[in-house]
Design an enzyme around this catalytic site. Structure first.
Site: not given
Length: 199
Positions: A32-34
């Site tokens: 997902g979002c890093f």
């Protein structure tokens, strides 16, 4: 004696540092979002560096805007440099699978798109074998009601994200996404993995 006359303490320290770093290994995960992934893994004992970036796509040197379009094939991911004498690859896998939902295809919470897919990019056959065995173990234990959709694919290239994405949480903890999504996840992470965190 001759060697010491041509060196200084700084040179010796740099040489020692390079020797130490030669034993480090890398892992590349997308969950997902890093921003969130980096904030979690950077706190683990044995993890020396975490870089946010992109991997698994078709075009070289993609921009954040291009990746967010979902058309590049890249996933947001993190490149994790770690000391295997302090933390093992299976331990990193444990954190990976414990800190996101690997059953939602191409999404994590409100983040939707192939760039947010759950993916492990293995760098060698040992990593592939360990990742596949760990995934199989979780499937047998039926940790989740739905099947695991995590891709386990061969690593090709990693492209670091723009500078403003690096250590994003550390520099933007008051930002709304950080406060509402990352901070609560981080608090839970500290409770579950407290014994593995840097002092």
């Amino acid at each position: 004696m001759i060697f010491s006359s041509f060196t200084n303490s700084s040179t010796t320290e740099n040489f020692q540092k390079k020797m130490d770093e030669s034993k480090y290994k890398k892992a590349v995960f997308g969950e997902g979002c890093f921003w969130c992934t980096e904030a979690l893994f950077s706190r683990l004992n044995g993890v020396k560096k975490v870089v946010s970036g992109y991997s698994g796509g078709k075009i070289p040197n993609p921009t954040y805007r291009e990746v967010c379009s979902g058309l590049t094939g890249h996933a947001e991911c993190t490149e994790i440099t770690y000391d295997p004498e302090e933390i093992t690859y299976p331990e990193l896998l444990e954190v990976f699978w414990s800190t996101h939902d690997p059953t939602t295809l191409n999404r994590q919470g409100g983040d939707v798109g192939t760039q947010y897919r759950s993916v492990i990019f293995y760098l060698d056959e040992d990593q592939k074998k360990q990742a596949e065995e760990y995934k199989e173990k979780l499937e047998k234990e039926k940790i989740w009601d739905k099947p695991i959709v995590t891709d386990i694919v061969k690593f090709d290239k990693f492209y670091p994200a723009e500078d403003y994405h690096q250590e994003y949480y550390e520099h933007n903890s008051d930002q709304s996404y950080c406060r509402l999504v990352i901070t609560p996840k981080l608090e839970k992470f500290k409770k579950v993995f407290g014994d593995k965190l840097k002092k």
